[in-house]
Design a protein around this motif. Structure first.
Motif, PDB file in Angstrom:
ATOM      1  N   ASP A  60       0.633  -0.994   0.349  1.00 25.38           N
ATOM      2  CA  ASP A  60       0.460   0.010  -0.292  1.00 25.38           C
ATOM      3  C   ASP A  60       1.043   1.482  -0.064  1.00 25.38           C
ATOM      4  O   ASP A  60       0.646   2.095  -0.677  1.00 25.38           O
ATOM      5  CB  ASP A  60      -0.740   0.001   0.951  1.00 25.38           C
TER       6      ASP A  60
ATOM      7  N   THR B 262       2.462   1.666  -3.330  1.00 27.85           N
ATOM      8  CA  THR B 262       1.183   1.872  -4.392  1.00 27.85           C
ATOM      9  C   THR B 262       0.793   3.771  -4.608  1.00 27.85           C
ATOM     10  O   THR B 262       0.644   4.561  -4.910  1.00 27.85           O
ATOM     11  CB  THR B 262       0.145   1.204  -4.061  1.00 27.85           C
TER      12      THR B 262
ATOM     13  N   THR C  44      -1.489  -9.924 -14.192  1.00 31.37           N
ATOM     14  CA  THR C  44      -2.142  -8.553 -14.117  1.00 31.37           C
ATOM     15  C   THR C  44      -0.423  -8.281 -14.649  1.00 31.37           C
ATOM     16  O   THR C  44      -0.347  -8.371 -14.899  1.00 31.37           O
ATOM     17  CB  THR C  44      -1.963  -8.432 -12.354  1.00 31.37           C
TER      18      THR C  44
ATOM     19  N   ASN D 146      -1.556  -4.488 -13.881  1.00 31.54           N
ATOM     20  CA  ASN D 146      -0.853  -3.005 -13.273  1.00 31.54           C
ATOM     21  C   ASN D 146      -0.846  -3.772 -11.982  1.00 31.54           C
ATOM     22  O   ASN D 146      -1.647  -4.344 -11.151  1.00 31.54           O
ATOM     23  CB  ASN D 146      -2.779  -2.614 -13.145  1.00 31.54           C
TER      24      ASN D 146
ATOM     25  N   ASP E 168      -0.484  -2.480  -8.911  1.00 26.07           N
ATOM     26  CA  ASP E 168      -0.602  -1.284  -8.377  1.00 26.07           C
ATOM     27  C   ASP E 168      -2.402  -1.650  -7.068  1.00 26.07           C
ATOM     28  O   ASP E 168      -2.522  -2.038  -6.154  1.00 26.07           O
ATOM     29  CB  ASP E 168      -1.107   0.326  -8.486  1.00 26.07           C
ATOM     30  N   HIS E 169      -2.931  -2.757  -7.959  1.00 23.33           N
ATOM     31  CA  HIS E 169      -3.980  -3.126  -7.283  1.00 23.33           C
ATOM     32  C   HIS E 169      -4.183  -3.950  -7.259  1.00 23.33           C
ATOM     33  O   HIS E 169      -5.740  -5.834  -7.581  1.00 23.33           O
ATOM     34  CB  HIS E 169      -5.004  -2.492  -8.956  1.00 23.33           C
TER      35      HIS E 169
ATOM     36  N   ALA F 122      -5.071  -7.840  -5.231  1.00 22.85           N
ATOM     37  CA  ALA F 122      -5.525  -7.844  -3.351  1.00 22.85           C
ATOM     38  C   ALA F 122      -4.469  -8.994  -2.400  1.00 22.85           C
ATOM     39  O   ALA F 122      -3.999  -9.132  -3.769  1.00 22.85           O
ATOM     40  CB  ALA F 122      -6.403  -8.509  -3.712  1.00 22.85           C
TER      41      ALA F 122
END
Length: 438
Positions: free
Chosen positions: A9, A12, A173, A175, A177-178, A180
Motif C-alpha cells: 500500500d 502504491t 496482471t 497493473n 498497484d491493484h 489484492a
C-alpha cells in the motif's frame, strides 16, 4: 495489516507523487496557469514547451557528487583497494551515479547487497519499485520490499532481518498497484543470516524527520510552471501580434464560390500591390512590444537560481562581461556548499552499504564495520589548480595517499598503482646507490 500489505500500500500510494516528479524530470508536465479558453484556442500546439530547470537542479548537483572509494578503519587509513574492486566489478561506479540521481530527483534511492553465484552481488533499485519501513523509535530500516511484473505475473520480495520471502500473483496482471492481498502467494523463501535487511537507502534529506527524503526539484516546480507560461504567452504573441499586420481601405472584398474571401495580392513577394479605389490607402499596425516577457522570464529564472543555489552561467542569464575563473568559483560557492552538505548526508548511507558488503563477504557484523566514504572535491578546479593545492598541502605533512584521494579524486585502484610505482622506483634507486658502494 500484514507487513506485505503495508509495504504494498505504501509503494502504491507513492506512485502519483513519483509520476509527477517523473514528468518534470522529462519536461513533459502539462501547461499550467492557462485558462480553459486559452488551452482550447491553442489546441495541440505548443503543449511541450518547457525550460527544464528542475532537471538542471538535480544534474548540476549530482555532477559534483562523485564517490571515489572507501576507507576501512577510520580516516587515517588508506582507501581500501579490494573493496573498491568489488564495488567496480558490480558496476557500482556507474550505479552510484544512478542511485544519487534517483535520490536527488525522487528524494531516495536504493541498493540491495546479497550473495550471488560469483560472490557479493550489488544492485541499484528504483523508488518506483522499492520502499522500506522504519522503526519510529530508532529510525532504522526494519523491512523493505521490491515489486515488479514479469511475463504477466506480479512479483514482490520482502527483505526482513531474519528472512527474505518472494511472492508471486496467482493470476496475471498488468497493473501491480491493484493486486489484492489474497492474490499474493509465497514463491520462494531464503533465510537471512545478516540479522538486518540487506538494503541501503540513500536519502536526500533536509530535516531530521524526512524519512523518505526530499526531491531536489521541490520548491521550483510552480516557478517552472510560471516561467513556461510566460514563454508560452510570448510564443503566442509572436505568432499573432509580433509581425506587423497590414491594412488597406477602399477595396472591395471578392469571395469565391464557397464564400471565402480571395486575397487580391496572393503570397508572391514580387507582386506589386495596387489600389484602384479613389482615396484608397495602405498601412500597417504597430507590432507588439515583447520586452515585458523577457523581463518577467528573467525574474522567474533568478528566483529559481536563488532557491537552488544555481549560478547565473548555469541558468543562461545574460552577462555583459565573460566571467573569469575567480568570478565563476565565487558564483558557485553556494552550490559547492550544497554539494558538501549532500556528501555529508549521503556519505553515511553509502558507508552502511559498504558495511553490508563486508558482512556478506566476510561474515562480520555490519554494525561493527568501521567504514568511511571518500568523495572527489566538489569544487570546480582545473587539474593544475588541484595539483597546486595538493603540493601545498604536502609541504605541511599531508600523506600522499590522502592527497591523491581527497584533492585529486583518484580511486583506490589508481592510488595503489601510483604508490606501488613509487615504492618500486625507491627500491630501484636504493639498489643503484648500494651497487656504487660495492
Amino acid at each position: 495489516m500484514s507487513t506485505l500489505t503495508e509495504l504494498h500500500d505504501k509503494l502504491t500510494n507513492e506512485q502519483p507523487r513519483l509520476d509527477k516528479l517523473d514528468k518534470y524530470w522529462r519536461g513533459e508536465q502539462a501547461a499550467a496557469f492557462l485558462s480553459p479558453e486559452s488551452k482550447k484556442a491553442l489546441g495541440d500546439r505548443l503543449q511541450s514547451v518547457c525550460v527544464n530547470y528542475p532537471k538542471l537542479a538535480v544534474v548540476s548537483l549530482a555532477d559534483r557528487l562523485n564517490l571515489t572509494g572507501f576507507r576501512i578503519g577510520g580516516p587515517e587509513s588508506a582507501p581500501d583497494t579490494a573493496l573498491w574492486q568489488l564495488w567496480r566489478r558490480n558496476g557500482m561506479v556507474e550505479g552510484s551515479h544512478e542511485v544519487i540521481r534517483d535520490a536527488l530527483a525522487y528524494g531516495r534511492g536504493y541498493v540491495i547487497v546479497w550473495a550471488g553465484p560469483r560472490g557479493v552481488r550489488i544492485t541499484v533499485e528504483s523508488p518506483r519499485q522499492m520502499t522500506v519501513l522504519r522503526d519510529p523509535a530508532t529510525r532504522e530500516v526494519t523491512v523493505g520490499m521490491k515489486r515488479w511484473i514479469h511475463e504477466g505475473h506480479g512479483y514482490c520480495t520482502v527483505y526482513g532481518a531474519e528472512e527474505i520471502i518472494t511472492y508471486k500473483t496467482e493470476t496475471k496482471t498488468s497493473n501491480i498497484d491493484h493486486v489484492a492481498e489474497h492474490d499474493w502467494k509465497q514463491f520462494q523463501y531464503v533465510s537471512n543470516p545478516l540479522g538486518v535487511p540487506p538494503i541501503g537507502q540513500v536519502l536526500n534529506r533536509d530535516r531530521l524527520l524526512d524519512f523518505d527524503g526530499v526531491s531536489e526539484m521541490s520548491g521550483i516546480l510552480d516557478l517552472t510552471d510560471a516561467l513556461n507560461k510566460i514563454l508560452l504567452d510570448a510564443l503566442v504573441t509572436s505568432e499573432d501580434y509580433a509581425r506587423p499586420r497590414r491594412w488597406a481601405t477602399g477595396m472591395e472584398i471578392v469571395e469565391d464560390d464557397e464564400g471565402n474571401p480571395i486575397n487580391p495580392y496572393g503570397d508572391d513577394s514580387k507582386r506589386v500591390w495596387t489600389n484602384e479605389a479613389e482615396g484608397g490607402k495602405f498601412g500597417q499596425f504597430a507590432q507588439a512590444d515583447m520586452s515585458g516577457y523577457g523581463e518577467m522570464a528573467s525574474l522567474f529564472i533568478q528566483q529559481i537560481g536563488a532557491i537552488k543555489a544555481l549560478p547565473a552561467h548555469y541558468l543562461g542569464l545574460p552577462n555583459d562581461q565573460p566571467p573569469g575563473a575567480d568570478a565563476i568559483r565565487s558564483s558557485e560557492a553556494s552550490l559547492v556548499s550544497h554539494a558538501r552538505r549532500a556528501i555529508s548526508m549521503m556519505g553515511g548511507d553509502f558507508a552502511w552499504i559498504a558495511a553490508l558488503i563486508l558482512a556478506v563477504r566476510d561474515g562480520v557484523d555490519p554494525y561493527e564495520a568501521d567504514v568511511e566514504t571518500v568523495w572527489a572535491n566538489p569544487e570546480t578546479r582545473t587539474p593544475a589548480q588541484a595539483a597546486d593545492a595538493a603540493l601545498k598541502l604536502s609541504t605541511i605533512g599531508v600523506p600522499l595517499e590522502t592527497l591523491l584521494a581527497d584533492e585529486l579524486g583518484y580511486d583506490p585502484t589508481r592510488i595503489k598503482k601510483i604508490m606501488d610505482s613509487r615504492r618500486a622506483e625507491a627500491l630501484e634507486k636504493a639498489a643503484t646507490d648500494l651497487s656504487s658502494l660495492v
